[in-house]
Scaffold this motif. Structure first.
Motif, PDB file in Angstrom:
ATOM      1  N   PRO A  40       0.791  -1.240   0.000  1.00 31.96           N
ATOM      2  CA  PRO A  40       0.000   0.000   0.000  1.00 31.96           C
ATOM      3  C   PRO A  40       0.818   1.283   0.000  1.00 31.96           C
ATOM      4  CG  PRO A  40      -0.102  -1.098   2.146  1.00 31.96           C
ATOM      5  CD  PRO A  40       0.564  -2.045   1.211  1.00 31.96           C
ATOM      6  N   MET A  41       2.103   1.222   0.347  1.00 31.77           N
ATOM      7  CA  MET A  41       2.997   2.372   0.254  1.00 31.77           C
ATOM      8  C   MET A  41       4.351   1.856  -0.179  1.00 31.77           C
ATOM      9  SD  MET A  41       3.730   5.516   0.215  1.00 31.77           S
ATOM     10  CE  MET A  41       2.110   6.152   0.596  1.00 31.77           C
ATOM     11  N   SER A  42       4.965   2.525  -1.153  1.00 38.50           N
ATOM     12  CA  SER A  42       6.122   1.949  -1.843  1.00 38.50           C
ATOM     13  C   SER A  42       7.281   1.600  -0.923  1.00 38.50           C
ATOM     14  CB  SER A  42       6.596   2.906  -2.942  1.00 38.50           C
ATOM     15  OG  SER A  42       6.941   4.172  -2.403  1.00 38.50           O
ATOM     16  N   TRP A  43       7.477   2.374   0.174  1.00 36.87           N
ATOM     17  CA  TRP A  43       8.620   2.084   1.031  1.00 36.87           C
ATOM     18  C   TRP A  43       8.508   0.712   1.700  1.00 36.87           C
ATOM     19  CZ3 TRP A  43       6.736   1.206   5.797  1.00 36.87           C
ATOM     20  CH2 TRP A  43       5.640   1.948   6.241  1.00 36.87           C
ATOM     21  N   MET A  44       7.302   0.136   1.738  1.00 29.07           N
ATOM     22  CA  MET A  44       7.158  -1.199   2.321  1.00 29.07           C
ATOM     23  C   MET A  44       7.893  -2.266   1.512  1.00 29.07           C
ATOM     24  SD  MET A  44       3.193  -1.276   3.597  1.00 29.07           S
ATOM     25  CE  MET A  44       2.567  -0.084   4.768  1.00 29.07           C
ATOM     26  N   ALA A  45       8.246  -1.935   0.277  1.00 27.03           N
ATOM     27  CA  ALA A  45       9.014  -2.884  -0.540  1.00 27.03           C
ATOM     28  C   ALA A  45      10.429  -3.069  -0.006  1.00 27.03           C
ATOM     29  CB  ALA A  45       9.062  -2.398  -1.988  1.00 27.03           C
ATOM     30  N   LYS A  46      10.857  -2.224   0.897  1.00 26.11           N
ATOM     31  CA  LYS A  46      12.221  -2.289   1.415  1.00 26.11           C
ATOM     32  C   LYS A  46      12.374  -3.318   2.524  1.00 26.11           C
ATOM     33  CE  LYS A  46      16.013   0.982   2.268  1.00 26.11           C
ATOM     34  NZ  LYS A  46      16.366   2.390   2.512  1.00 26.11           N
ATOM     35  N   TRP A  47      11.299  -3.901   2.993  1.00 26.49           N
ATOM     36  CA  TRP A  47      11.432  -4.972   3.962  1.00 26.49           C
ATOM     37  C   TRP A  47      12.288  -6.089   3.382  1.00 26.49           C
ATOM     38  CZ3 TRP A  47      10.181  -4.578   8.912  1.00 26.49           C
ATOM     39  CH2 TRP A  47       9.196  -3.662   9.291  1.00 26.49           C
ATOM     40  N   PRO A  48      13.052  -6.773   4.206  1.00 26.47           N
ATOM     41  CA  PRO A  48      13.909  -7.847   3.676  1.00 26.47           C
ATOM     42  C   PRO A  48      13.080  -9.012   3.168  1.00 26.47           C
ATOM     43  CG  PRO A  48      13.913  -7.885   6.070  1.00 26.47           C
ATOM     44  CD  PRO A  48      13.185  -6.628   5.664  1.00 26.47           C
ATOM     45  N   GLY A  49      13.628  -9.712   2.181  1.00 28.21           N
ATOM     46  CA  GLY A  49      12.914 -10.833   1.583  1.00 28.21           C
ATOM     47  C   GLY A  49      12.261 -10.433   0.280  1.00 28.21           C
ATOM     48  N   PRO A  50      11.816 -11.407  -0.498  1.00 24.54           N
ATOM     49  CA  PRO A  50      11.236 -11.116  -1.812  1.00 24.54           C
ATOM     50  C   PRO A  50       9.831 -10.532  -1.745  1.00 24.54           C
ATOM     51  CG  PRO A  50      11.190 -13.468  -1.373  1.00 24.54           C
ATOM     52  CD  PRO A  50      11.973 -12.843  -0.252  1.00 24.54           C
ATOM     53  N   PHE A  51       9.201 -10.559  -0.583  1.00 22.50           N
ATOM     54  CA  PHE A  51       7.887  -9.942  -0.395  1.00 22.50           C
ATOM     55  C   PHE A  51       7.746  -9.618   1.091  1.00 22.50           C
ATOM     56  CE2 PHE A  51       7.527 -14.573  -0.610  1.00 22.50           C
ATOM     57  CZ  PHE A  51       7.025 -14.885   0.653  1.00 22.50           C
ATOM     58  N   ALA A  52       6.833  -8.721   1.385  1.00 21.40           N
ATOM     59  CA  ALA A  52       6.641  -8.309   2.777  1.00 21.40           C
ATOM     60  C   ALA A  52       5.816  -9.340   3.529  1.00 21.40           C
ATOM     61  CB  ALA A  52       5.945  -6.952   2.833  1.00 21.40           C
ATOM     62  N   VAL A  53       6.137  -9.513   4.798  1.00 23.53           N
ATOM     63  CA  VAL A  53       5.272 -10.288   5.683  1.00 23.53           C
ATOM     64  C   VAL A  53       3.939  -9.554   5.815  1.00 23.53           C
ATOM     65  CG1 VAL A  53       4.941 -10.953   8.093  1.00 23.53           C
ATOM     66  CG2 VAL A  53       7.117 -11.398   6.978  1.00 23.53           C
ATOM     67  N   HIS A  54       2.846 -10.288   5.742  1.00 27.98           N
ATOM     68  CA  HIS A  54       1.521  -9.702   5.916  1.00 27.98           C
ATOM     69  C   HIS A  54       1.014 -10.032   7.321  1.00 27.98           C
ATOM     70  CE1 HIS A  54       1.821  -9.064   1.652  1.00 27.98           C
ATOM     71  NE2 HIS A  54       0.602  -8.557   1.586  1.00 27.98           N
ATOM     72  N   VAL A  55       0.587  -9.017   8.036  1.00 29.57           N
ATOM     73  CA  VAL A  55       0.166  -9.185   9.418  1.00 29.57           C
ATOM     74  C   VAL A  55      -1.293  -9.617   9.482  1.00 29.57           C
ATOM     75  CG1 VAL A  55      -0.168  -8.016  11.624  1.00 29.57           C
ATOM     76  CG2 VAL A  55       1.842  -7.495  10.231  1.00 29.57           C
ATOM     77  N   ASP A  56      -1.546 -10.633  10.278  1.00 30.77           N
ATOM     78  CA  ASP A  56      -2.923 -11.074  10.523  1.00 30.77           C
ATOM     79  C   ASP A  56      -3.481 -10.405  11.771  1.00 30.77           C
ATOM     80  OD1 ASP A  56      -5.263 -12.858  10.126  1.00 30.77           O
ATOM     81  OD2 ASP A  56      -4.586 -13.722  12.016  1.00 30.77           O
ATOM     82  N   GLN A  57      -2.707 -10.402  12.848  1.00 32.27           N
ATOM     83  CA  GLN A  57      -3.130  -9.721  14.066  1.00 32.27           C
ATOM     84  C   GLN A  57      -1.902  -9.324  14.872  1.00 32.27           C
ATOM     85  OE1 GLN A  57      -5.525 -12.343  16.463  1.00 32.27           O
ATOM     86  NE2 GLN A  57      -3.980 -13.947  16.552  1.00 32.27           N
ATOM     87  N   ALA A  58      -2.072  -8.270  15.686  1.00 29.95           N
ATOM     88  CA  ALA A  58      -0.970  -7.776  16.504  1.00 29.95           C
ATOM     89  C   ALA A  58      -1.515  -7.386  17.866  1.00 29.95           C
ATOM     90  CB  ALA A  58      -0.299  -6.580  15.834  1.00 29.95           C
TER      91      ALA A  58
END
Length: 458
Positions: A40-58
């Motif tokens: 949803p925001m381009s800077w999230m692409a900078k997380w390590p790994g080929p894709f971002a972890v998606h949060v289910d609950q916190a």
């Protein structure tokens, strides 16, 4: 170090990550259909790994991803969730207020209560910051303050620190080149005007450079973090912030202290902890417990000057404001977060754990001989790839190593520990535990052993 071997280590961690996160991979692929980079925001692409972890609950200091893996969250929304995820008092306040209305462009009783609480926390200096306005982000708060400063002083320029961070404020995307000229910061997107038209840049901790910048008489405000935090933690020299205060007074410029990240130093940030005396304080991210909320506070004299200089007819069209600013939901969340979650007792607990984290990292560095250092600021701590703590932002930037950083972040993530993606920072919340900290220490020890093996012998 052997860069080929580092790449191989990273590849191994990437494979481990992909195998463990098939559900996150599917969500990332679905996101790419209608979002650049699938986020949803381009800077999230900078997380390590080929894709971002998606949060289910916190909840608290942990989150669970779409694959059911629980993680210790030491990023905490890069300070946005420093209160911990879904703190009960904040959730209760949000739930109650949402049923009574979310936004109306009208104040609720919570606004005055929050302003009074912020005054109690930050209005401790001789000049006393006690007049508050609310926004949704610290970026907006900083923008509004700079507009007011230019308007009241009649001056056009702003001084910022080299490698500072103040959100996406245009005037702050400037740095110094090798010849000492003000230029756009690397990666700046679509700058509206040349950086040197609006901004003077000085190195942090350089009193002489600040004196020279102010001597021209065209500076409306000096905008600074009391300690740099987004290029690694750079602490101020003894007496430096007092010198900033003296010089800004001498030259008629506002001293604006952005505490958005440095609120980690205590309930009143560095302003209270270090006895600072700013003209303006900006704070954001944390105060709403995860709900967008930010604020800026002025001294009574500056607030009066602003009110005298802005006509009532024009008060809504001058570039300061926002339809959702100070909305009822944000104010309810902020009131509960400040008075019931981020209490003095909570900060004492958070700082104790940050000390434990720092000692854990230092123990690993001492055992492995890696020439890195670790620095702490209240409830925040960070390690960096140089033997000594930096004196300014340029020194901190020079020690960065993006591929190494990406490996270390991915390695930690694969062991259930989330660090801030843009640097090696850990932040404590009221819900963080000693076991959470020790989990990081164990993962870091493993990673440090692997990195040490990449260094040449002899």
């Amino acid at each position: 170090m052997d860069r080929g071997a580092l790449h191989a280590l990273h590849a191994t961690e990437t494979q481990r990550f992909v195998e463990a996160h098939p559900a996150c991979a599917r969500l990332a692929e679905a996101g790419r259909a209608h979002m650049p980079y699938g986020v949803p925001m381009s800077w999230m692409a900078k997380w390590p790994g080929p894709f971002a972890v998606h949060v289910d609950q916190a909840a608290g200091a942990h989150f669970t991803c779409a694959d059911g893996i629980e993680h210790v969250d030491l990023c905490l929304g890069d300070t946005g969730a420093m209160s911990g995820h879904a703190p009960a008092p904040t959730v209760a306040a949000i739930t109650a207020q949402a049923a009574r209305g979310i936004t109306s462009m009208l104040p609720t009783a919570d606004a005055a209560l929050v302003a009074a609480e912020l005054t109690a926390r930050f209005g401790t200096g001789a000049s006393r910051v006690e007049a508050w306005q609310f926004t949704l982000t610290a970026t907006d708060a900083n923008r509004h303050v700079l507009r007011y400063a230019r308007h009241v002083t009649g001056r056009r320029r702003v001084v910022v620190m080299d490698f500072c961070y103040h959100g996406s404020v245009d005037e702050t995307f400037a740095t110094l080149d090798a010849q000492g000229h003000v230029v756009p910061r690397r990666g700046t997107i679509g700058a509206p005007v040349p950086a040197d038209l609006t901004t003077l840049v000085v190195p942090f901790n350089d009193v002489d450079a600040l004196r020279t910048a102010l001597a021209g008489g065209d500076v409306a405000a000096v905008l600074l973090e009391p300690a740099l935090t987004n290029i690694g933690i750079v602490l101020p020299d003894d007496g430096y912030l007092d010198a900033v205060r003296a010089l800004t007074r001498e030259h008629g410029a506002w001293m604006v202290v952005d505490e958005t990240h440095t609120l980690c130093a205590g309930p009143g940030g560095c302003t209270a902890a270090w006895g600072l005396d700013p003209d303006v304080v900006v704070v954001g991210k944390t105060i709403g417990g995860g709900v967008p909320s930010a604020a800026f506070g002025l001294t009574a004299d500056l607030a009066a000057a602003v009110q005298r200089s802005v006509e009532l007819e024009d008060i809504d069209v001058g570039g300061v404001g926002g339809t959702l600013a100070g909305n009822a939901l944000s104010m309810a969340a902020t009131r509960a977060t400040l008075t019931q979650v981020l209490t003095p007792a909570a900060f004492a607990h958070m700082e104790e754990l940050a000390v434990r984290w720092t000692e854990g990292v230092q123990g690993v560095l001492s055992a492995t001989g890696l020439p890195w250092h670790v620095t702490r600021l209240g409830a925040r701590a960070e390690y960096a790839f140089s033997p000594n703590a930096p004196h300014d932002g340029a020194q901190a930037a020079a020690s960065d190593d993006f591929p190494l950083q990406q490996y270390l972040h991915l390695q930690a993530l694969n062991r259930g520990v989330l660090l801030t993606p843009f640097h090696n920072m850990a932040l404590m919340s009221p819900a963080t535990s000693a076991a959470d900290v020790d989990r990081h220490s164990a993962a870091f020890s493993e990673a440090a052993d692997a990195v040490r093996a990449l260094r040449p012998r002899g």
